[in-house]
Design a protein around this motif. Sequence first.
Motif, short mmCIF file in Angstrom:
data_model
loop_
_atom_site.label_atom_id
_atom_site.label_comp_id
_atom_site.label_asym_id
_atom_site.label_seq_id
_atom_site.Cartn_x
_atom_site.Cartn_y
_atom_site.Cartn_z
N ARG A 25 0.94 -1.10 0.10
CA ARG A 25 0.14 -0.02 0.03
C ARG A 25 0.75 1.27 -0.08
O ARG A 25 0.50 2.39 -0.48
N ARG A 26 2.02 1.30 0.68
CA ARG A 26 2.96 2.44 0.92
C ARG A 26 3.57 2.61 -0.55
O ARG A 26 3.62 4.00 -0.86
N TYR A 27 3.99 1.71 -1.10
CA TYR A 27 4.90 1.69 -2.34
C TYR A 27 4.19 1.41 -3.68
O TYR A 27 4.93 1.45 -4.66
N ASP A 79 -9.18 2.49 8.83
CA ASP A 79 -9.16 3.35 7.55
C ASP A 79 -8.35 2.73 6.46
O ASP A 79 -7.19 2.42 6.84
N PRO A 80 -9.00 2.59 5.38
CA PRO A 80 -8.36 2.01 4.24
C PRO A 80 -7.15 2.57 3.90
O PRO A 80 -6.28 1.97 2.95
N ARG A 81 -7.00 3.85 4.00
CA ARG A 81 -5.67 4.77 3.93
C ARG A 81 -4.81 4.46 4.55
O ARG A 81 -3.54 5.15 4.55
N TRP A 82 -4.83 4.11 5.78
CA TRP A 82 -3.94 3.66 7.00
C TRP A 82 -2.67 2.83 6.50
O TRP A 82 -2.77 1.99 5.94
N VAL A 83 -1.48 3.47 6.88
CA VAL A 83 -0.31 2.76 6.52
C VAL A 83 0.47 2.69 7.89
O VAL A 83 0.73 4.02 8.43
#
Length: 499
Positions: free
Chosen positions: A30-32, A224-228
Amino acid sequence: QFFVFCHGLLQLSQLLVSGYLKSSISTIERRYGLSSQTSGLLASFNEVGNTLLIVFLSYLGSRVHRPRFIGCGALLVSLAGFLMSLPHFLTGPYQYDQSICPRVTAGTFSNSTDLCQPGAPGAGANLSHASCTPHASRENHEVLLVMFVAQALLGIGGVPIQPFGISYIDDFASERNSPLYLGILFSVTVIGPGVAFMLGSAMLRFYVDIDKVGTAEVQLTNKDPRWVGAWWLGFLVAASLVALSALPYFFFPREMPKEVGEVLHTHISKCFPAVLLRNLRHPVYLLVVLAQVNLSAMVAGLATFMGKFLERQFSLTASLANMIIGAVNIPGAMVGIVVGGAILKRFQMSLRQCSALCVLGMLLCLLTAFPLLFLGCPTQRVAGVTYWDSSGFGPQDTECNAHCSCPQEGFNPICGSDSVEYTSPCSAGCTDVTIHADSSVLNYTGCSCIPGPGPAGSARPGTCGTGCSHLFVPFVVLSCLAGILASTSHTPSFMLILR
């Protein structure tokens, strides 16, 4: 006994480094922006260096200063762990679209919210494909290069640790104590991945840029689906433990005082091919190794992607998925290994009986795992990705949101009242938002792409999920039981190779 203690600690910390990547693989994706194919290749790349060197170095055995070789290998593993965390410090802060957590000023929302804004001048231009993709691609290539180098070093550094440690203990311990010492090391080998997943569960609760931004600036939760999460933090912890564990090895002697018999000094280049060919001609040895390769392939796939599967199929957070694997599945495998060893000792099994026990354990594992093929739900319907309604909703602007000028790269999932997921409020044509007193979003309304009782429907923030929560407990129970049954073959198969 002190060597056994040191080696157990080293193996545990080494497995923390290698296992931690698997616990944080979905977060790194998700991050990269990595695909599962790329992340799977990355997770298995440490085997490249290991495979190239392990046979030859294992053959060296007592011909070299084994403790120093182990210490040098451990330092390489530690370096690999620090390199794995390096991309976090080389790249900028994690950027996420803040539309679900809009900023409120004097009771009004700022223009940064991802709502449908008819007539807005080029709302999607600021996030054009041409301006984002080259930078993201370049950043990902640099990240991948560092990580692949780190994984290669991890494999090379791990080569001498287990074989040299086992042979060193077996050479200088008494025949009575040697099985006990080796049993301790094998148990640590099983515990290590479990501790790695528990470490991942703890680290991923922290925000990825905890060292760069204050907690007040982060408007996300780990659900949250955007959480990293702070994927890099666990690598620093594990690598530091490996470095500390490596130090005692440089002070151990080449040979312990109680060694029995002479150490053979033969010309390696002449004996190695003969020994290798003799093993390769042995049918039982080859079959057992082939079985172990297949079992290892299954375990590698599960360890790498089971966390991601649990996240997607049962709508779990990355932290909770790691907790389940580390606290349930891996301890279950450890129980299976203990049970297999206990049966072996209780009935004093012959080699033929060891083979039968392996076959029985794997057959029961297959029968238990078979229902898992049917425990699941269809992927959620995502408008324009996996779902198109009768109005022809596609990946590009449609009639219902054509006037919104939505950025193509926006990702702020919302779940419509029609149970269809949309990639952002803008893509659903939502024009209004209702918030809580703490500025978090309650729901979106006036969504022209969502059918409703009136002219438009509503949506809530976050994904729709899969509705599979009722199957979660049966899945965990069956997968754990299958792991226990498969693990009963570990000790018997190891005895087949030794004998």
